[in-house]
Design an enzyme around this catalytic site. Structure first.
Site, mmCIF file in Angstrom:
data_model
loop_
_atom_site.group_PDB
_atom_site.id
_atom_site.type_symbol
_atom_site.label_atom_id
_atom_site.label_comp_id
_atom_site.label_asym_id
_atom_site.label_seq_id
_atom_site.Cartn_x
_atom_site.Cartn_y
_atom_site.Cartn_z
ATOM 1 C CB SER A 207 -0.893 0.001 1.245
ATOM 2 O OG SER A 207 -1.476 1.272 1.458
ATOM 3 C CB SER A 208 0.478 4.587 -1.477
ATOM 4 O OG SER A 208 -0.844 4.884 -1.053
ATOM 5 C CB CYS A 209 -0.419 3.683 4.086
ATOM 6 S SG CYS A 209 -0.375 1.935 4.501
ATOM 7 C CE1 TYR B 1 -3.208 -3.158 5.448
ATOM 8 C CE2 TYR B 1 -2.497 -1.057 4.538
ATOM 9 C CZ TYR B 1 -2.970 -2.328 4.355
ATOM 10 O OH TYR B 1 -3.197 -2.801 3.081
ATOM 11 C CE LYS C 38 -0.747 -5.000 3.249
ATOM 12 N NZ LYS C 38 -0.927 -6.292 2.544
ATOM 13 C CG HIS D 111 -10.005 2.280 2.185
ATOM 14 N ND1 HIS D 111 -10.003 0.920 1.963
ATOM 15 C CD2 HIS D 111 -8.898 2.537 2.922
ATOM 16 C CE1 HIS D 111 -8.939 0.370 2.542
ATOM 17 N NE2 HIS D 111 -8.256 1.328 3.123
ATOM 18 C CG ASP E 155 -7.474 16.777 7.212
ATOM 19 O OD1 ASP E 155 -8.629 16.482 6.870
ATOM 20 O OD2 ASP E 155 -7.060 17.941 7.300
#
Length: 319
Positions: free
Chosen positions: A111-113, A140, A144, A183, A273
């Site tokens: 994931s881009s997170c 999370y 990853k 999401h 945010d």
């Protein structure tokens, strides 16, 4: 380029009923590959012994690891233990079992997170581990990151042809519209749908509306996954996105337009945010000849049409 995926291949797709896994299954099946799959009731991927036995018996040519515990800010905040522990167990179980079974190709989906909360944009793959993570999804993200390192370790120690892809925010058919764990995009679709259905004058959304996000249709990701399995064999993870972003406020306006909602949209700035901006540098992926094909508005409209045909009755408490 040499094609690294036999044709046809036997491919085990872990998480075949999820948003990503189901799209990968559709794409692989369209190319004539044989799909191997097990439901959660048939195989708990957190069980290393059972997973190893399954892969030892099935002997697939390739594994796509799309199984994961996922969710938005609300779910990550409520269940951080499950988000780190379940994902670590799944990854350790599947990747180690694949190697033990002699699986030649494996694609791990992250994931881009995984990238720092504040980092130069668009985000390059070498930004990994260069700064602090976004606190709202740190468990999370750390799981990853551990999966990436595990794949790289198997490559370096055993010469395994295992690779990693890091997609941006995904959406499409089969998405999760649950009010507690979805999401942002499916959450917005449901909020505006129910507001229009119930004749509400106002929709209140979480945060300021200013964060910028990138969205990719899951069928475009599935195309990218097949491209990577066929053509990529590098140590570094590969970003997969559309290379363009928009604000959450702009996204809300777009979803409202698709749904046909005419009321007011306001933002509750007491709510988090998340990361201020997140758009990926996809040059490594496009160098392989892949590019996204589904425009955001078209993808949202198709996703909404598919989901709204069931029109759930329960209202959403918040996004």
């Amino acid at each position: 380029m040499e094609d690294l995926l036999p044709s046809p291949a036997r491919v085990y797709v872990a998480g075949h009923r999820g948003l990503v896994g189901s799209a990968v299954v559709r794409r692989l099946a369209a190319d004539g590959h044989e799909i191997l799959a097990r439901s959660r009731s048939e195989l708990d991927l957190r069980d290393a012994t059972a997973t190893a036995a399954f892969l030892r018996d099935a002997r697939p040519d390739a594994v796509v690891l799309a199984a994961a515990k996922v969710g938005g800010i609300m779910a990550n905040s409520a269940c951080p233990v499950e988000f780190i522990e379940d994902n670590l167990r799944i990854q350790l179980s599947v990747i180690s079992a694949a190697h033990a079974a002699g699986v030649q190709r494996l694609l791990f989906l992250g994931s881009s997170c995984i990238y720092p909360r504040i980092t130069p944009q668009p985000i390059r793959e070498d930004a990994l581990l260069t700064g602090p993570l976004e606190p709202t999804n740190q468990p999370y993200a750390l799981a990853k990151i551990a999966g990436i390192v595990q794949v790289q370790a198997y490559r370096r120690q055993h010469g395994a042809s295992y690779i990693c892809a890091m997609p941006c925010n995904l959406y499409g058919p089969g998405d999760n519209f649950d009010p507690e764990s979805s999401h942002v995009l499916p959450a917005l679709i449901r909020r505006f749908h129910e507001a229009e259905r119930d004749g509400l004058d106002e929709v209140v959304l979480w945060g300021s509306g200013s964060p910028r996000r990138e969205f990719l249709h899951v069928d475009d990701l599935a195309d990218a996954c097949v491209t990577l399995l066929r053509l990529y064999d590098g140590d570094a993870p590969v970003n997969v996105g559309c290379g363009e972003d928009l604000t959450i406020r702009e996204l809300a306006d777009l979803v409202g337009e698709v749904v046909g909602y005419q009321g007011r949209v306001t933002f509750d700035t007491t709510k988090p945010d998340g990361t201020p901006r997140k758009v990926l540098d996809i040059s490594r992926m496009t160098a392989l000849g892949w590019e996204p094909r589904i425009a955001l508005r078209d993808g949202i409209a198709a996703t909404y049409a598919s989901w709204s045909s069931t029109e759930p009755s329960r209202s959403v408490a918040g996004v």
